[in-house]
Design an enzyme around this catalytic site. Structure first.
Site, PDB file in Angstrom:
ATOM      1  N   GLU A   7      22.470  -7.379 -12.211  1.00  0.00           N
ATOM      2  CA  GLU A   7      21.767  -7.735 -13.428  1.00  0.00           C
ATOM      3  C   GLU A   7      20.398  -7.942 -13.473  1.00  0.00           C
ATOM      4  O   GLU A   7      19.942  -9.062 -13.498  1.00  0.00           O
ATOM      5  CB  GLU A   7      22.557  -8.914 -14.089  1.00  0.00           C
ATOM      6  N   HIS A 165      25.311  -8.622 -22.357  1.00  0.00           N
ATOM      7  CA  HIS A 165      24.140  -9.386 -21.988  1.00  0.00           C
ATOM      8  C   HIS A 165      23.684 -10.212 -23.103  1.00  0.00           C
ATOM      9  O   HIS A 165      23.746  -9.738 -24.197  1.00  0.00           O
ATOM     10  CB  HIS A 165      23.020  -8.715 -21.147  1.00  0.00           C
ATOM     11  N   ASP A 286      20.003 -11.918 -11.909  1.00  0.00           N
ATOM     12  CA  ASP A 286      19.106 -12.032 -13.087  1.00  0.00           C
ATOM     13  C   ASP A 286      17.449 -11.905 -12.811  1.00  0.00           C
ATOM     14  O   ASP A 286      16.624 -12.661 -13.613  1.00  0.00           O
ATOM     15  CB  ASP A 286      19.453 -12.985 -13.753  1.00  0.00           C
TER      16      ASP A 286
END
Length: 323
Positions: A7, A165, A286
């Site tokens: 991600e 997301h 992230d």
């Protein structure tokens, strides 16, 4: 041990110029320091990003267009289709330049579900992307709606996952947030909203209609792994309008997978493994919103068996994304 992070956001300056207000996260409290840090790193795919990966032992980033992506309020279907093709071509070129370090999730124009299915097929079969990522709802439309079945069928047929997301523009005002801006965004509201969207899909029968579909949730599953027993116990008390083929717990860990993005916590990871099993968990950072060093240090300190550590670090991603 190979480490694949799934991600990891990037941006495209040309798309930013087309939609200058899209990057405004509204009431989400973001300090100037982190805003500068992120703005510098999002468009970079050759220098700062790779140096950060090398320094922290990350072998591969799976890149996705940063929030809100194509989930921009009022974006027309024609604009979304054009932007998706542009973004996916851009991403495919970046991956082709460094296939040893990058893979990618496609952006899809869900403003038009049939066009989204067409673009997903192009992105996967022609460009080599590994699935798709969307940022919560699209103009107030959620993915449990029957109009999106054509898109779910494409995901199932292509055998690629959808990453859900946070980051779409908020639809309404919650009184509980009044005077407490700290709750807005990644601290709390994004997890609740995105987890709620996933539950809409579950209770709406998406995974009964599309049993081969896989949904990925970041941020340790947006609370869902820690709610499984309650979901089941409360479902048993319902007379559901749309009965499920299985209890809710059946779908979390099979159709719904999670990543550890943004939650550098060995304790939370241990709980998630106990709840849904290591086969359903993937490593993520992230980036650039979170520190790579924090993510890798927390993962290294987690009390995992060696087989489970390898599954979460790389083999689940290799299997799911065919890396």
């Amino acid at each position: 041990m190979r480490l694949i992070a799934v991600e990891e956001a990037f941006s495209i300056p040309e798309l930013d110029r087309r939609h200058p207000a899209a990057g405004d996260l509204g009431a989400v409290p973001i300090g100037r320091g982190i805003a500068r840090h992120v703005a510098e790193r999002l468009p970079d795919l050759t220098e700062l990003r790779l140096e950060d990966m090398d320094r922290n032992g990350v072998d591969v980033q799976v890149l996705s267009l940063g929030a809100p992506g194509l989930q921009i309020a009022g974006l027309s279907s024609a604009e979304a289709v054009a932007d998706a093709r542009f973004a996916n071509d851009y991403l495919a070129k970046a991956v082709a330049a460094r296939p040893d370090r990058f893979a990618g999730f496609a952006a899809v124009p869900l403003q038009d579900p049939e066009a989204a299915a067409v673009e997903l097929r192009r992105a996967v079969t022609e460009l080599g992307l590994r699935g798709a990522l969307v940022n919560d709802h699209t103009d107030g439309h959620y993915l449990d709606e029957p109009r999106f079945d054509v898109f779910w069928s494409a995901l199932e047929e292509l055998d690629v996952p959808l990453y859900l997301h946070p980051g779409a523009p908020p639809l309404d005002h919650w009184d509980v947030l009044e005077g407490s801006p700290e709750l807005v965004g990644p601290t709390w509201t994004w997890g609740v909203q995105t987890g709620g969207h996933a539950l809409r899909m579950l209770y709406g029968g998406v995974f009964d209609r599309h049993p081969g579909a896989r949904l990925i949730l970041g941020h340790m599953g947006e609370y869902l792994p820690f709610m499984i027993s309650r979901l089941d116990s409360r479902y048993r008390t319902m007379d559901p309008v749309r009965p499920l083929a299985q209890l809710p717990s059946h779908y979390i860990g099979t159709n719904i997978l999670i990543t550890v993005s943004g939650v550098p916590s060995p304790a939370a990871l241990a709980g998630a493994v106990l709840s849904i099993g290591a086969d359903a968990i993937l490593f993520a950072i992230d980036y650039p919103w979170e520190e790579t060093a924090s993510a890798t240090t927390a993962f290294a300190g987690a009390a995992l068996s060696e087989p489970d550590r390898h599954k979460i670090a790389h083999s689940n991603a290799e299997r799911l994304l065919r890396l």
